[in-house]
Write a protein that holds these residues in place. Structure first.
Motif, PDB file in Angstrom:
ATOM      1  N   THR A   1       6.433  -4.894  -7.476  1.00  0.00           N
ATOM      2  CA  THR A   1       6.539  -5.031  -6.186  1.00  0.00           C
ATOM      3  C   THR A   1       5.313  -4.544  -5.231  1.00  0.00           C
ATOM      4  O   THR A   1       4.365  -4.179  -5.764  1.00  0.00           O
ATOM      5  CB  THR A   1       7.768  -4.171  -5.711  1.00  0.00           C
ATOM      6  N   ASN A   2       5.417  -4.668  -4.013  1.00  0.00           N
ATOM      7  CA  ASN A   2       4.262  -4.447  -3.049  1.00  0.00           C
ATOM      8  C   ASN A   2       4.027  -2.876  -3.047  1.00  0.00           C
ATOM      9  O   ASN A   2       3.064  -2.442  -3.311  1.00  0.00           O
ATOM     10  CB  ASN A   2       4.409  -4.972  -1.909  1.00  0.00           C
ATOM     11  N   HIS A   3       5.256  -2.144  -3.096  1.00  0.00           N
ATOM     12  CA  HIS A   3       5.386  -0.803  -3.144  1.00  0.00           C
ATOM     13  C   HIS A   3       6.645  -0.368  -3.702  1.00  0.00           C
ATOM     14  O   HIS A   3       7.620  -1.310  -3.968  1.00  0.00           O
ATOM     15  CB  HIS A   3       5.008   0.121  -1.881  1.00  0.00           C
ATOM     16  N   HIS A   4       6.744   0.950  -4.315  1.00  0.00           N
ATOM     17  CA  HIS A   4       8.145   1.149  -4.734  1.00  0.00           C
ATOM     18  C   HIS A   4       9.226   1.076  -3.861  1.00  0.00           C
ATOM     19  O   HIS A   4       9.509   1.948  -3.119  1.00  0.00           O
ATOM     20  CB  HIS A   4       8.175   2.681  -5.507  1.00  0.00           C
TER      21      HIS A   4
ATOM     22  N   GLY B   1       5.796  -1.392 -12.231  1.00  0.00           N
ATOM     23  CA  GLY B   1       5.010  -0.625 -11.286  1.00  0.00           C
ATOM     24  C   GLY B   1       4.867  -1.466  -9.770  1.00  0.00           C
ATOM     25  O   GLY B   1       5.677  -2.346  -9.685  1.00  0.00           O
ATOM     26  N   ALA B   2       3.841  -0.795  -8.888  1.00  0.00           N
ATOM     27  CA  ALA B   2       3.861  -1.403  -7.751  1.00  0.00           C
ATOM     28  C   ALA B   2       2.267  -1.784  -7.418  1.00  0.00           C
ATOM     29  O   ALA B   2       1.419  -0.886  -7.900  1.00  0.00           O
ATOM     30  CB  ALA B   2       4.367  -0.502  -6.618  1.00  0.00           C
ATOM     31  N   VAL B   3       1.959  -2.642  -6.409  1.00  0.00           N
ATOM     32  CA  VAL B   3       0.665  -2.693  -6.124  1.00  0.00           C
ATOM     33  C   VAL B   3      -0.009  -1.409  -5.403  1.00  0.00           C
ATOM     34  O   VAL B   3      -1.011  -1.022  -5.587  1.00  0.00           O
ATOM     35  CB  VAL B   3       0.481  -3.847  -5.376  1.00  0.00           C
TER      36      VAL B   3
ATOM     37  N   ASP C   1      -5.859   2.153  -9.945  1.00  0.00           N
ATOM     38  CA  ASP C   1      -4.448   1.755  -9.706  1.00  0.00           C
ATOM     39  C   ASP C   1      -4.409   0.370  -9.957  1.00  0.00           C
ATOM     40  O   ASP C   1      -3.495  -0.036 -10.831  1.00  0.00           O
ATOM     41  CB  ASP C   1      -4.154   2.095  -8.359  1.00  0.00           C
ATOM     42  N   LEU C   2      -4.975  -0.554  -9.338  1.00  0.00           N
ATOM     43  CA  LEU C   2      -4.909  -2.071  -9.697  1.00  0.00           C
ATOM     44  C   LEU C   2      -5.225  -2.406 -11.139  1.00  0.00           C
ATOM     45  O   LEU C   2      -4.631  -3.028 -11.836  1.00  0.00           O
ATOM     46  CB  LEU C   2      -5.790  -2.423  -8.853  1.00  0.00           C
ATOM     47  N   ARG C   3      -6.133  -1.859 -11.635  1.00  0.00           N
ATOM     48  CA  ARG C   3      -6.614  -2.008 -13.397  1.00  0.00           C
ATOM     49  C   ARG C   3      -5.418  -1.571 -13.961  1.00  0.00           C
ATOM     50  O   ARG C   3      -4.901  -2.289 -15.055  1.00  0.00           O
ATOM     51  CB  ARG C   3      -7.967  -1.173 -13.566  1.00  0.00           C
TER      52      ARG C   3
END
Length: 320
Positions: A210-213, A228-230, A244-246
């Motif tokens: 998701t975009n965030h948790h 996870g979340a972006v 984080d993205l990696r």
């Protein structure tokens, strides 16, 4: 001449006061003659819809958060802050969700206004992260997004009814209890419908990014894995780092996940960045996660929001 100027000024002042009263009444639910009615003030629009279903016409319900707003960042006007301190009962989420509003809620409670933190009473779960690279920054902290589990909403709704009966003078207890029972039946029906809908998703595809948790409670209730979340946080006010993205990209590739669910009220820029990280092979699906929309715009009520999200998640994870 001076008398006429003075009268003009008086008329202008009166017009200004009337205009202010009308605008304030529209924004806060304060209407002519409403001073004698009991008042319930609710912080978020999701809780506001739930509370209105329970209260019905027994009291005025003022909702502070506008449609399509972000509960983590919305603030209050001076008029809205005053509404809190003049309420018979304040219903709020708690657990840090309304980050810019909680100080006003605490001030109202300190002045003697009854308050009910629905999230704190709904058996909160901790944030958790399952992707590699270590736990996300809020892992272990209480997650405020309890409404993604309709079972917990059933509990919260029943407790809101108790609070209304206890603290809001002038309401008819039987009417409030009847409203709560009717709504409880609708929530039970929603839960059964969601279970049936999600049954169409194969076990190996029950993975959420998701975009965030925000969907930890839904995952716990209906058997999803949270990859996870972006934004590796429970708030939209945080930002992801390159690492984080990696880390998230690696976890998605290992889990075979190619669908990211982004909140419909937030820009999908971060999800688009993730799409670029994975070579373009990512579907971004919009969900209504933290705010209702205006009526008729897809998620005007909590029940509509959950049904729309269930359909979008089912279609996004099955490729329907």
């Amino acid at each position: 001449m001076s008398v006429r100027v003075g009268a003009a000024r008086v008329r202008a002042l009166l017009l200004t006061l009337v205009t202010f009263c009308v605008v304030a009444g529209t924004a806060t639910g304060c209407a002519s003659g409403g001073d004698d009615r009991p008042r319930v003030v609710v912080t978020t629009n999701i809780l506001g819809d739930i509370t209105r279903e329970i209260v019905g016409d027994e009291a005025d319900v003022t909702v502070l958060m506008r449609p399509n707003a972000d509960p983590h960042s919305f603030g209050l006007s001076a008029v809205q802050a005053a509404e809190l301190e003049n309420a018979d009962l304040v219903v709020y989420n708690g657990l840090g969700l309304e980050e810019n509003v909680l100080r006003h809620v605490e001030a109202a409670r300190a002045s003697g206004v009854a308050g009910f933190a629905a999230g704190e009473a709904a058996d909160p779960l901790p944030f958790h992260a399952e992707r590699e690279g270590g736990p996300d920054e809020e892992a272990g902290e209480p997650d405020p997004h309890f409404w993604t589990d309709p079972g917990r909403v059933r509990k919260a709704a029943g407790l809101i009814a108790d609070q209304v009966v206890e603290h809001v003078e002038g309401v008819d207890e039987k009417t409030v209890r009847d409203n709560a029972a009717r709504y409880d039946g609708q929530l039970a029906g929603l839960t059964a419908w969601m279970e049936k809908s999600f049954a169409a998703i194969p076990e190996d595809r029950r993975a959420l990014v998701t975009n965030h948790h925000v969907f930890g409670y839904l995952a716990d209730r209906f058997g999803f894995r949270v990859i996870g979340a972006v934004i590796p946080s429970g708030t939209t006010l945080a930002s992801p780092s390159a690492s984080d993205l990696r880390s998230l990209t690696r976890a998605m590739e290992e889990a075979g996940v190619r669908t990211v669910f982004a909140d419909s009220s937030q820009p999908t820029r971060l999800a688009e960045v993730l799409r670029q990280e994975m070579g373009g092979d990512v579907d971004v699906v919009a969900l209504y996660s933290e705010s209702l929309t205006e009526k008729g715009k897809g998620a005007g009520t909590y029940l509509e929001m959950m049904r729309a999200n269930t359909t979008a998640m089912t279609e996004g994870l099955t490729g329907a």
